[in-house]
Scaffold this active site. Structure first.
Site, PDB file in Angstrom:
ATOM      1  N   SER A 127      13.873  -0.058  -3.357  1.00 48.58           N
ATOM      2  CA  SER A 127      13.833   1.238  -4.040  1.00 48.58           C
ATOM      3  C   SER A 127      13.399   2.341  -3.090  1.00 48.58           C
ATOM      4  O   SER A 127      12.599   2.105  -2.174  1.00 48.58           O
ATOM      5  CB  SER A 127      12.859   1.169  -5.220  1.00 48.58           C
ATOM      6  N   TYR A 152       4.923  -0.229  -8.967  1.00 49.61           N
ATOM      7  CA  TYR A 152       6.348  -0.552  -8.844  1.00 49.61           C
ATOM      8  C   TYR A 152       6.789  -0.483  -7.383  1.00 49.61           C
ATOM      9  O   TYR A 152       7.437  -1.400  -6.872  1.00 49.61           O
ATOM     10  CB  TYR A 152       7.172   0.423  -9.690  1.00 49.61           C
TER      11      TYR A 152
END
Length: 343
Positions: A127, A152
């Site tokens: 990501s 995350y």
């Protein structure tokens, strides 16, 4: 190739599996179909895949280690595209254990299955959030990514480290893709563009964080799929010029590679909202708020290395991409005369 696509009922997973099926590959899809967002949307995505043939779906969680291992053995998996993860930056502040279970425990189980079957190539979703507190723009894979600002992001960085250890120890070719704000039809309802659209249609106020002073490298789903599929048959090789004293962050002496995959053209959030308003034909009611914890002000992908490797060139403008999304949204949710009729 016998390709396993994890997160096959997810947004990117559906599109990647669909492209592979259209190219004639046999695809095994797994997904736990959790209720992080509407499971009906996930089931409807699966219907798109089942209609194509050569697709086999198993409802399964990556934490189910024995079932996962047996699936690899039974189906003789040769290639893996891992798009399963607990998604969402802000949700990680509320439910951290979901991220540990899925993004760390589940990913380790996947690596172990790849090791046992000597899988030819593992591509996995990282990501843009791994760039965290970095301010240098554009974000490049040569940059250090040691300061995540959300759990995350930390789990995605951990995935990259775990993948490298397996590439080093077991010579498994692994490619990590740092996705930059993917959008399009069949997208995730928790993403800003999706929730903006729903709220605008319903006449609700949209929350615009950091007072609109945000930029995102929005990337249309078809462009993302082009990059992912192009890499599948290009497993990374050990870098013969690897310098142990001056190591590169995105490659290795092991068969390991990291790429950014984005549009390379960041867009101001307010410009994005105005484009959405244009295609909906409705002006949004806006509430301007401060930055949220775990968020970053801007993302901007340097994609030079991916372009050199595959010829990857995003071609979908924000105007074109949002029009396609709005058209899909109106059809899927039966929007009539500006009124949302829930499915």
């Amino acid at each position: 190739m016998k390709i396993l696509v994890t997160g096959a009922a997810g947004f990117i997973g559906m599109y990647v599996a669909k492209r592979l099926l259209e190219e004639g590959h046999f695809v095994v899809g797994i997904d736990n179909l959790n209720d992080y967002y509407d499971p009906q949307l996930k089931n409807d995505r699966l219907l798109q895949l089942r209609e194509l043939g050569n697709f086999e779906f198993h409802k399964m969680d990556l934490t189910e280690r024995d079932r996962l291992r047996q699936l690899f053995l039974d189906k003789e998996i040769t290639h893996v595209i891992n798009l399963a993860a607990q998604a969402g930056v802000r949700y990680s502040l509320k439910n951290p254990h979901a991220y540990i279970d899925s993004n760390l425990v589940g990913f380790t189980n996947l690596l172990e299955s790849c090791r046992e079957l000597n899988v030819k190539h593992l591509i996995y979703a990282s990501s843009s959030s791994v760039y965290g507190a970095n301010r240098k723009m554009p974000f490049a894979t040569s940059d250090e990514v040691n300061h995540p600002v959300s759990l995350y992001a930390a789990t995605k960085k951990a995935n990259e480290l775990l993948a490298h250890s397996y590439s080093h120890l077991y010579h498994i070719p692994t490619t990590g893709l740092r996705f930059f704000t993917v959008y399009g039809p069949w997208g995730r309802p928790d993403m800003a563009y999706f929730s903006f659209t729903k709220n605008i249609v319903e006449g609700q106020t949209i929350k615009v964080f950091n007072h609109g002073e945000m930029m995102r490298d929005f990337t249309y789903i078809d462009d993302i799929v082009d990059g992912v599929v192009a890499l599948l048959e290009q497993p990374p090789q050990a870098d013969p010029n690897w310098d142990f004293e001056h190591p590169m962050a995105s490659s290795s002496y092991a068969p390991y590679k990291i790429y950014n995959i984005g549009n390379n053209q960041p867009v101001k959030l307010m410009d994005f909202i105005e484009t959405l308003e244009k295609h909906l034909g409705i002006e949004a009611k806006k509430e301007f708020l401060p930055m949220q914890p775990g968020d970053v002000q801007a993302t901007y992908a340097d994609i030079d290395d991916l372009q050199q490797a595959t010829g990857f060139t995003p071609s979908t403008s924000i105007d074109e991409g949002l029009k396609k999304f709005v058209d899909w949204f109106k059809t899927y949710y039966n929007v009539e005369a500006g009124v949302l009729i829930q499915k």
